[in-house]
Write a protein that holds these residues in place. Structure first.
Motif, PDB file in Angstrom:
ATOM      1  N   VAL A 121       0.837  -1.197   0.000  1.00 13.91           N
ATOM      2  CA  VAL A 121       0.000   0.000   0.000  1.00 13.91           C
ATOM      3  C   VAL A 121       0.881   1.259   0.000  1.00 13.91           C
ATOM      4  N   LEU A 122       0.924   1.968   1.110  1.00 17.63           N
ATOM      5  CA  LEU A 122       1.628   3.240   1.199  1.00 17.63           C
ATOM      6  C   LEU A 122       3.144   3.094   1.250  1.00 17.63           C
ATOM      7  N   PHE A 123       3.615   1.897   1.552  1.00 18.51           N
ATOM      8  CA  PHE A 123       5.030   1.737   1.855  1.00 18.51           C
ATOM      9  C   PHE A 123       5.880   1.272   0.679  1.00 18.51           C
ATOM     10  N   GLY A 124       5.270   1.044  -0.456  1.00 14.88           N
ATOM     11  CA  GLY A 124       6.030   0.655  -1.641  1.00 14.88           C
ATOM     12  C   GLY A 124       5.118   0.640  -2.850  1.00 14.88           C
ATOM     13  N   SER A 125       5.594   1.143  -3.980  1.00 16.32           N
ATOM     14  CA  SER A 125       4.744   1.296  -5.159  1.00 16.32           C
ATOM     15  C   SER A 125       5.245   0.465  -6.323  1.00 16.32           C
ATOM     16  N   ILE A 126       4.308  -0.052  -7.125  1.00 13.72           N
ATOM     17  CA  ILE A 126       4.656  -0.718  -8.376  1.00 13.72           C
ATOM     18  C   ILE A 126       4.478   0.234  -9.564  1.00 13.72           C
ATOM     19  N   THR A 127       4.040   1.452  -9.276  1.00 10.51           N
ATOM     20  CA  THR A 127       3.979   2.514 -10.286  1.00 10.51           C
ATOM     21  C   THR A 127       5.373   3.112 -10.459  1.00 10.51           C
ATOM     22  N   ASP A 128       5.721   3.484 -11.677  1.00 12.56           N
ATOM     23  CA  ASP A 128       7.007   4.126 -11.941  1.00 12.56           C
ATOM     24  C   ASP A 128       6.873   5.646 -11.852  1.00 12.56           C
ATOM     25  N   ALA A 129       7.819   6.262 -11.143  1.00 14.26           N
ATOM     26  CA  ALA A 129       7.974   7.715 -11.151  1.00 14.26           C
ATOM     27  C   ALA A 129       9.278   8.017 -11.874  1.00 14.26           C
ATOM     28  N   ARG A 130       9.171   8.564 -13.061  1.00 16.59           N
ATOM     29  CA  ARG A 130      10.348   8.766 -13.904  1.00 16.59           C
ATOM     30  C   ARG A 130      10.760  10.239 -13.891  1.00 16.59           C
ATOM     31  N   THR A 157      -0.773  11.272  -5.509  1.00 17.22           N
ATOM     32  CA  THR A 157      -0.372   9.925  -5.884  1.00 17.22           C
ATOM     33  C   THR A 157       1.089   9.707  -5.535  1.00 17.22           C
ATOM     34  N   PHE A 158       1.557   8.477  -5.758  1.00 22.63           N
ATOM     35  CA  PHE A 158       2.983   8.215  -5.585  1.00 22.63           C
ATOM     36  C   PHE A 158       3.422   7.067  -6.483  1.00 22.63           C
ATOM     37  N   GLY A 159       4.737   7.039  -6.715  1.00 26.24           N
ATOM     38  CA  GLY A 159       5.346   5.971  -7.495  1.00 26.24           C
ATOM     39  C   GLY A 159       6.795   5.828  -7.073  1.00 26.24           C
ATOM     40  N   ALA A 160       7.465   4.841  -7.633  1.00 21.38           N
ATOM     41  CA  ALA A 160       8.850   4.564  -7.259  1.00 21.38           C
ATOM     42  C   ALA A 160       9.803   5.039  -8.345  1.00 21.38           C
ATOM     43  N   ASP A 161      10.802   5.793  -7.926  1.00 21.38           N
ATOM     44  CA  ASP A 161      11.896   6.192  -8.820  1.00 21.38           C
ATOM     45  C   ASP A 161      12.939   5.085  -8.766  1.00 21.38           C
ATOM     46  N   ARG A 162      13.045   4.327  -9.867  1.00 23.15           N
ATOM     47  CA  ARG A 162      13.955   3.185  -9.939  1.00 23.15           C
ATOM     48  C   ARG A 162      15.193   3.487 -10.780  1.00 23.15           C
ATOM     49  N   THR A 163      15.528   4.770 -10.877  1.00 24.31           N
ATOM     50  CA  THR A 163      16.706   5.152 -11.657  1.00 24.31           C
ATOM     51  C   THR A 163      17.941   4.398 -11.186  1.00 24.31           C
ATOM     52  N   ASP A 164      18.079   4.293  -9.870  1.00 24.89           N
ATOM     53  CA  ASP A 164      19.144   3.488  -9.270  1.00 24.89           C
ATOM     54  C   ASP A 164      18.488   2.274  -8.620  1.00 24.89           C
ATOM     55  N   PRO A 165      18.588   1.081  -9.205  1.00 23.46           N
ATOM     56  CA  PRO A 165      17.905  -0.102  -8.646  1.00 23.46           C
ATOM     57  C   PRO A 165      18.332  -0.419  -7.218  1.00 23.46           C
TER      58      PRO A 165
END
Length: 381
Positions: A121-130, A157-165
């Motif tokens: 839920v709030l603690f981790g997203s599968i959406t990408d924030a680029r 909203t929120f998403g995860a920035d995965r620029t650095d894995p």
């Protein structure tokens, strides 16, 4: 200060059955609530709002839910985000000021956090924030249970920035409807809480310029202002809303059993000791839940320091209210008998509406896991 007059609530209540039956958004309710200043009621006076405390807005949400649970649950999401803005400003995160000023000016805030199959839920997203290269981000992913979908003008909203894995970061931002980059599905055909119109939202490059980014934080539970602000106001205001639903169920049942007569006893059911026991038991449990919700809201207003214990305490308050209301509806239906099985009976709608509380975070599994860690510590490996 009360923003919701008895006359306004009576009109909301009168419209609730049609909103449910037609599976439509309660536009008339929103218009009246806006005209009454309720969308800005939780905004501090220095930002142009009504200045209600969390305890006070929780009490208003309970009253609104007694009139129409679905309308209250939808508007709840707007009030949560106003609460987030307040919390950010109090923690010197200036990005929160824009939320407060825009809420005071009439913008409607929606809430797009939940994702299909994501129990973080709030603690981790599968959406990408680029990253967009200018300090902002674009968002790409699927959100579900996006309340106020037909009418929001702003969307948190929120998403995860995965620029650095190896160093994933969660990005929280407020989108604007006129900037586009999203698709809203017409898929809200649910058992209850139909008026919220919480349609799924697909983010397809929805832009959030740098000045609309609230915070970028590490994933996981924390007391970061954006994370705690969302968690605390979501749980407290959700709890307050379900309180109103349970209280209304008992009111409906009490009115009903004063008129329903027993052929065997030649008396109204309100004088039957078993019926009295049922409704009294439901009221006792609701009374306890109301006390817990009021206390948690008051302690948040006072800025009490519980550290990470805040999270399970907040989850407990939400669960207490949701489960007490589920029990109250069940006991009310039993007290009223077979007539409550009809779709025309208000308890039938309340029964469907109250079930939504089972699915909204934090659920019972999460709650018990959190409190097991408090009492026993982490599972030994």
């Amino acid at each position: 200060m009360t923003f919701l007059t008895d006359d306004l609530l009576a009109r909301v209540h009168e419209r609730a059955p049609e909103v449910d039956a037609t599976n439509t958004f309660p536009d008339a309710d929103l218009a009246e609530l806006r005209d009454a200043g309720y969308l800005a009621a939780f905004v501090p006076t220095e930002f142009g709002g009504g200045g209600l405390t969390l305890e006070e807005v929780c009490a208003e949400q309970t009253r609104l839910a007694k009139a129409s649970p679905a309308t209250a649950l939808g508007i709840n999401m707007h009030q949560i985000i106003v609460g987030v803005g307040r919390h950010l400003v109090a923690r010197e995160v200036t990005a929160g000021e824009r939320i407060l000023r825009e809420a005071a000016s009439g913008e409607v805030f929606g809430f797009a956090i939940s994702e299909p199959g994501n129990d973080l839920v709030l603690f981790g997203s599968i959406t990408d924030a680029r990253p967009d290269g200018s300090g902002g981000y674009t968002f790409h992913g699927q959100k579900v249970f996006t309340s106020l979908a037909p009418v929001w003008t702003r969307l948190l909203t929120f998403g995860a920035d995965r620029t650095d894995p190896d160093a994933v970061r969660n990005v929280f931002a407020v989108l604007t409807r006129d900037a586009g980059g999203f698709e809203i599905a017409d898929d809200w055909d649910t058992l209850g809480m139909r008026g919220t119109q919480s349609n799924s939202t697909k983010l397809v490059g929805a832009p959030a310029p740098a000045d609309r980014v609230l915070q970028v934080v590490d994933p996981g539970p924390s007391l970061e202002p954006i994370v705690f602000g969302i968690f605390a106001h979501f749980e407290a205001l959700l709890a307050a809303t379900y309180l109103g639903l349970g209280q209304r169920a008992i009111e409906v049942a009490a009115e009903h059993v004063k008129k329903r007569r027993s052929v065997k006893n030649d008396d109204v059911y309100a004088n039957d000791p078993d019926i009295r026991w049922r409704l009294a038991g439901a009221a006792i449990r609701m009374n306890s839940a109301a006390a817990e919700v009021t206390l948690i809201a008051r302690e948040l207003d006072e800025g009490r320091e519980y550290g990470m214990l805040w999270l399970p305490k907040l989850s407990a308050a939400k669960n207490a209210a949701a489960e007490a209301s589920l029990h109250a509806v069940d006991q009310s239906i039993r007290a009223c008998g077979g007539s409550s099985y009809s779709n025309s009976h208000e308890l039938s709608r309340l029964h469907r509406d109250v079930l939504a509380g089972l699915f909204q975070p934090s659920d019972q599994e999460s709650l018990h896991g959190a409190w097991a860690n408090v009492v026993l510590g982490p599972v030994a490996r």
